[in-house]
Design an enzyme around this catalytic site. Structure first.
Site, PDB file in Angstrom:
ATOM      1  NE  ARG A  96      -4.248  -1.490   0.124  1.00 39.94           N
ATOM      2  CZ  ARG A  96      -4.354  -2.595  -0.632  1.00 39.94           C
ATOM      3  NH1 ARG A  96      -3.376  -2.924  -1.449  1.00 39.94           N
ATOM      4  NH2 ARG A  96      -5.444  -3.341  -0.596  1.00 39.94           N
ATOM      5  CD  GLU A 154      -2.867   3.147  -5.383  1.00 38.46           C
ATOM      6  OE1 GLU A 154      -3.891   2.468  -5.633  1.00 38.46           O
ATOM      7  OE2 GLU A 154      -1.844   2.662  -4.899  1.00 38.46           O
ATOM      8  CG  HIS A 214      -3.017  -0.921  -6.677  1.00 33.75           C
ATOM      9  ND1 HIS A 214      -3.438  -0.243  -5.569  1.00 33.75           N
ATOM     10  CD2 HIS A 214      -2.940  -2.226  -6.292  1.00 33.75           C
ATOM     11  CE1 HIS A 214      -3.619  -1.070  -4.559  1.00 33.75           C
ATOM     12  NE2 HIS A 214      -3.326  -2.292  -4.978  1.00 33.75           N
TER      13      HIS A 214
HETATM   14  C1  GLV Z   1      -4.641  -5.363  -3.790  1.00 36.17           C
HETATM   15  O1  GLV Z   1      -3.938  -4.439  -3.563  1.00 36.17           O
HETATM   16  C2  GLV Z   1      -5.157  -6.236  -2.791  1.00 36.17           C
HETATM   17  O2  GLV Z   1      -5.068  -5.911  -1.595  1.00 36.17           O
HETATM   18  O3  GLV Z   1      -5.702  -7.294  -3.147  1.00 36.17           O
END
Ligand code: GLV
Length: 332
Positions: free
Chosen positions: A236, A265, A284
């Site tokens: 994150r 984001e 991401h």
């Molecule tokens: C993606 O970032 C997830 O947490 O699955």
């Protein structure tokens, strides 16, 4: 019963929900559901299937008197106020396991892209700057035989460590508790974070985002890293103080950064990180293979269907609200 699904997902994946509930879907695959619509739908929902772009906070919960379950199509669930859900008896489910290997692959993809300067190389060709083979043209950092430091040795961290063995790497990890099985399987050795930062050639962040882990890596931590080291973040964005990272990269205090996640984001196209040659940035996409995203959608729907049907979801982060003996889910 009524369920709201906050993004368009494959019909086959959300099918299990239809046996328990009337299912309303926000029929947009690319864009998050507008907040006002999410609040309106939550107000009459028994279950919500949401993505990491949707905030499930007290405001939403206060507006959702019939809500019994929130199922997140992600392994990370920092977008959900789990304590507030638990206090209201609302189950929170996530999608661990099905995305572990795919996300570990992506960690390696960006780690290697940064270490061996792949994007810079492609840009050099496209921009006509490949004049001739030259001894130090696009010379990067070796991956093989290097020291890998993993912060957060959960499922994905262990899968990353397993791959590192093929590169003959020394593997360190920092975590709140020891992971004897992962150590035995991968040869990883536990250290304090400071020692990991000082000794690793690649520092890979795979810890969950919590109030304690916010800005885990700031100016002081970056200063401990080797000038030849690469920071990889596939967990994150807020684990890293991005302003401090930009400074460290610009001043070449560390060698590079490979980032799948960002404090904000989507990352704005004019963000200073993107002006730095030693940054690999992707939007991401850790778990973004077709097969894995399909498995995540299916698991998120199955989890929700299980709770609403009075059964046991495969993954629940606050199983105490379900009663019975379901074990607490392990971190990613
Ligand atoms: C993606 O970032 C997830 O947490 O699955």
């Amino acid at each position: 019963m009524r369920v709201f699904v906050s993004r368009r997902l494959p019909d086959a994946a959300i099918e299990p929900l239809r046996t328990h509930a009337e299912v309303a879907v926000h029929e947009d695959e690319r864009n998050p559901v507008p907040r006002a619509l999410l609040l309106r739908e939550a107000a009459r929902a028994d279950g919500l299937l949401v993505l990491l772009t949707d905030r499930v906070d007290r405001e939403l919960l206060d507006a959702a008197p019939t809500l019994r379950a929130v199922s997140v199509m992600a392994v990370g669930y920092d977008n959900v106020d789990v304590a507030a859900c638990t206090a209201r008896g609302i189950a929170v489910c996530n999608t661990p396991d099905v995305l572990t290997e795919t996300t570990a692959d992506l960690c390696w993809a960006i780690l290697m892209a940064c270490a061996r300067r792949l994007y810079e190389g492609q840009r050099a060709i496209v921009e006509g700057r490949w004049a001739a083979w030259a001894p130090y043209f696009l010379a990067g950092q070796d991956v093989w035989g290097a020291t890998l430091g993993i912060v957060g040795l959960g499922r994905i961290g262990t899968a990353v460590a397993r791959r590192a063995r093929g590169f003959g790497m020394r593997i360190l990890y920092a975590a709140r508790s020891g992971h004897a099985m992962a150590e035995a399987e991968t040869g990883a050795r536990r250290t304090e974070l400071d020692a990991l930062l000082a000794e690793s050639d690649f520092v890979v962040l795979l810890a969950p985002l919590t109030p304690e882990s916010r800005h885990l890596i700031g100016a002081a931590e970056l200063a401990r890293m080797k000038p030849t080291a690469v920071l990889v973040n596939a967990a994150r964005g807020p684990l890293v103080d991005e302003e401090a990272l930009v400074e460290a990269l610009a001043a070449r205090r560390i060698w590079g950064a490979a980032l799948d996640v960002f404090e904000r984001e989507p990352l704005p196209a004019d963000h200073p990180l993107l002006a730095l040659p030693n940054v690999v940035a992707v939007p991401h996409i850790g778990s973004a293979s077709v097969a894995t995203r399909t498995a995540m959608a299916r698991l998120a729907a199955e989890n929700l269907a299980a709770v609403l049907g009075g059964g046991r979801p495969r993954a629940c982060v606050n199983p105490e609200v379900l009663g019975g003996t379901l074990g607490r889910a392990a971190p990613a």
